[in-house]
Design a protein around this motif. Structure first.
Motif, PDB file in Angstrom:
ATOM      1  N   LYS A  49       0.401  -0.905  -0.117  1.00  0.00           N
ATOM      2  CA  LYS A  49       0.104  -0.331  -0.208  1.00  0.00           C
ATOM      3  C   LYS A  49       0.337   1.399   0.405  1.00  0.00           C
ATOM      4  O   LYS A  49       0.320   1.960  -0.529  1.00  0.00           O
ATOM      5  CB  LYS A  49      -0.883  -0.302   1.116  1.00  0.00           C
ATOM      6  N   GLU A  50       1.810   1.473   0.882  1.00  0.00           N
ATOM      7  CA  GLU A  50       2.647   2.576   0.840  1.00  0.00           C
ATOM      8  C   GLU A  50       3.258   2.478  -0.109  1.00  0.00           C
ATOM      9  O   GLU A  50       3.938   3.467  -0.947  1.00  0.00           O
ATOM     10  CB  GLU A  50       3.958   2.446   2.271  1.00  0.00           C
ATOM     11  N   MET A  51       3.921   1.599  -1.042  1.00  0.00           N
ATOM     12  CA  MET A  51       4.765   1.480  -2.701  1.00  0.00           C
ATOM     13  C   MET A  51       3.699   1.726  -3.561  1.00  0.00           C
ATOM     14  O   MET A  51       4.963   3.109  -4.646  1.00  0.00           O
ATOM     15  CB  MET A  51       5.135   0.156  -2.921  1.00  0.00           C
ATOM     16  N   VAL A  52       2.695   1.801  -3.716  1.00  0.00           N
ATOM     17  CA  VAL A  52       1.786   1.988  -4.474  1.00  0.00           C
ATOM     18  C   VAL A  52       1.336   3.747  -4.494  1.00  0.00           C
ATOM     19  O   VAL A  52       1.280   4.360  -4.771  1.00  0.00           O
ATOM     20  CB  VAL A  52      -0.365   1.010  -4.574  1.00  0.00           C
ATOM     21  N   LYS A  53       1.121   4.182  -2.386  1.00  0.00           N
ATOM     22  CA  LYS A  53       1.158   5.699  -2.823  1.00  0.00           C
ATOM     23  C   LYS A  53       2.581   6.089  -3.568  1.00  0.00           C
ATOM     24  O   LYS A  53       1.715   7.712  -4.011  1.00  0.00           O
ATOM     25  CB  LYS A  53       1.360   6.206  -1.276  1.00  0.00           C
ATOM     26  N   ILE A  54       3.396   6.024  -2.624  1.00  0.00           N
ATOM     27  CA  ILE A  54       4.564   6.156  -3.329  1.00  0.00           C
ATOM     28  C   ILE A  54       4.763   6.820  -5.395  1.00  0.00           C
ATOM     29  O   ILE A  54       4.565   7.607  -5.684  1.00  0.00           O
ATOM     30  CB  ILE A  54       6.387   5.854  -3.059  1.00  0.00           C
ATOM     31  N   HIS A  55       4.306   5.201  -5.877  1.00  0.00           N
ATOM     32  CA  HIS A  55       4.130   5.095  -6.854  1.00  0.00           C
ATOM     33  C   HIS A  55       3.818   6.324  -7.439  1.00  0.00           C
ATOM     34  O   HIS A  55       3.422   7.010  -8.937  1.00  0.00           O
ATOM     35  CB  HIS A  55       3.792   3.621  -7.469  1.00  0.00           C
ATOM     36  N   SER A  56       1.873   6.744  -6.972  1.00  0.00           N
ATOM     37  CA  SER A  56       0.682   7.410  -7.749  1.00  0.00           C
ATOM     38  C   SER A  56       1.180   8.588  -7.066  1.00  0.00           C
ATOM     39  O   SER A  56       0.538   9.858  -7.806  1.00  0.00           O
ATOM     40  CB  SER A  56      -0.352   7.312  -7.096  1.00  0.00           C
ATOM     41  N   GLU A  57       2.360   8.753  -5.846  1.00  0.00           N
ATOM     42  CA  GLU A  57       2.920  10.875  -5.794  1.00  0.00           C
ATOM     43  C   GLU A  57       2.981  11.201  -7.252  1.00  0.00           C
ATOM     44  O   GLU A  57       1.716  12.516  -7.325  1.00  0.00           O
ATOM     45  CB  GLU A  57       3.783  10.651  -4.406  1.00  0.00           C
ATOM     46  N   ASP A  58       3.763  11.104  -8.316  1.00  0.00           N
ATOM     47  CA  ASP A  58       4.257  11.694  -8.735  1.00  0.00           C
ATOM     48  C   ASP A  58       3.881  10.919 -10.724  1.00  0.00           C
ATOM     49  O   ASP A  58       4.671   9.674  -9.914  1.00  0.00           O
ATOM     50  CB  ASP A  58       5.959  12.974  -8.473  1.00  0.00           C
ATOM     51  N   GLU A  59       4.032  11.357 -11.519  1.00  0.00           N
ATOM     52  CA  GLU A  59       3.845  11.195 -12.778  1.00  0.00           C
ATOM     53  C   GLU A  59       5.112   9.960 -12.918  1.00  0.00           C
ATOM     54  O   GLU A  59       5.446   8.979 -13.852  1.00  0.00           O
ATOM     55  CB  GLU A  59       3.709  11.342 -13.897  1.00  0.00           C
ATOM     56  N   TYR A  60       6.086  11.106 -12.575  1.00  0.00           N
ATOM     57  CA  TYR A  60       7.733  10.259 -12.418  1.00  0.00           C
ATOM     58  C   TYR A  60       8.263   9.248 -11.397  1.00  0.00           C
ATOM     59  O   TYR A  60       9.187   8.890 -12.045  1.00  0.00           O
ATOM     60  CB  TYR A  60       8.423  11.482 -12.780  1.00  0.00           C
ATOM     61  N   TYR A  64      10.690   4.736 -11.063  1.00  0.00           N
ATOM     62  CA  TYR A  64      11.072   3.784  -9.311  1.00  0.00           C
ATOM     63  C   TYR A  64      11.924   2.107 -10.260  1.00  0.00           C
ATOM     64  O   TYR A  64      10.657   1.572  -9.580  1.00  0.00           O
ATOM     65  CB  TYR A  64      10.828   4.185  -8.474  1.00  0.00           C
ATOM     66  N   GLY A  65      13.040   1.643  -9.714  1.00  0.00           N
ATOM     67  CA  GLY A  65      13.352   0.263  -9.516  1.00  0.00           C
ATOM     68  C   GLY A  65      13.070   0.180  -7.446  1.00  0.00           C
ATOM     69  O   GLY A  65      12.518   0.723  -7.084  1.00  0.00           O
ATOM     70  N   GLN A  71      14.399   3.231  -1.074  1.00  0.00           N
ATOM     71  CA  GLN A  71      15.754   4.718  -0.395  1.00  0.00           C
ATOM     72  C   GLN A  71      13.970   5.548   0.218  1.00  0.00           C
ATOM     73  O   GLN A  71      13.986   6.381   0.580  1.00  0.00           O
ATOM     74  CB  GLN A  71      15.818   5.626  -1.658  1.00  0.00           C
ATOM     75  N   ALA A  72      13.233   5.619  -1.149  1.00  0.00           N
ATOM     76  CA  ALA A  72      11.558   6.220  -0.492  1.00  0.00           C
ATOM     77  C   ALA A  72      10.818   5.943   0.386  1.00  0.00           C
ATOM     78  O   ALA A  72      10.530   6.837   1.270  1.00  0.00           O
ATOM     79  CB  ALA A  72      11.150   6.552  -2.247  1.00  0.00           C
ATOM     80  N   LEU A  73      10.994   4.920   0.157  1.00  0.00           N
ATOM     81  CA  LEU A  73      10.178   4.356   1.769  1.00  0.00           C
ATOM     82  C   LEU A  73      10.832   4.487   3.179  1.00  0.00           C
ATOM     83  O   LEU A  73      10.459   4.211   4.105  1.00  0.00           O
ATOM     84  CB  LEU A  73      10.637   2.365   1.709  1.00  0.00           C
ATOM     85  N   ILE A  74      12.229   4.437   3.245  1.00  0.00           N
ATOM     86  CA  ILE A  74      12.985   4.907   4.348  1.00  0.00           C
ATOM     87  C   ILE A  74      13.103   6.372   4.594  1.00  0.00           C
ATOM     88  O   ILE A  74      12.657   6.704   5.489  1.00  0.00           O
ATOM     89  CB  ILE A  74      14.498   4.741   4.202  1.00  0.00           C
ATOM     90  N   LEU A  75      12.820   7.144   3.553  1.00  0.00           N
ATOM     91  CA  LEU A  75      12.859   8.577   3.765  1.00  0.00           C
ATOM     92  C   LEU A  75      10.515   8.938   4.131  1.00  0.00           C
ATOM     93  O   LEU A  75      10.834  10.173   5.043  1.00  0.00           O
ATOM     94  CB  LEU A  75      12.667   9.369   2.417  1.00  0.00           C
TER      95      LEU A  75
END
Length: 80
Positions: A49-60, A64-65, A71-75
């Motif tokens: 669920k958190e990964m989907v949130k990060i993925h949908s925050e920005d079109e770019y 993310y690999g 790194q995004a999850l840690i931040l």
């Protein structure tokens, strides 16, 4: 396995289980283990669920690999 569960009414129609398991090359024990565990929640559901949130925050973020997602999850965890 869900095909066998659908066709045998979650294992209630006993005569067809052996046939479907043989045709799909699945052991009966694996099928019964599937029936036991199919309603249990996935242990990584909150992480996904958190990964989907990060993925949908920005079109770019769709590029993310594994390393950048980690790194995004840690931040995200540090900012909480």
């Amino acid at each position: 396995m869900s095909f066998i569960a659908t066709k045998t009414n979650d294992g209630l129609i006993k005569g067809k289980i052996a046939f479907y398991c043989r045709m799909l090359k699945v052991s009966r024990q694996d099928f019964h283990n599937y029936l036991i565990n199919k309603d249990k929640p996935w242990k990584y559901a909150s992480l996904a669920k958190e990964m989907v949130k990060i993925h949908s925050e920005d079109e770019y973020n769709d590029t993310y690999g594994r390393v950048r997602m980690h790194q995004a999850l840690i931040l995200k965890q540090l900012s909480l």
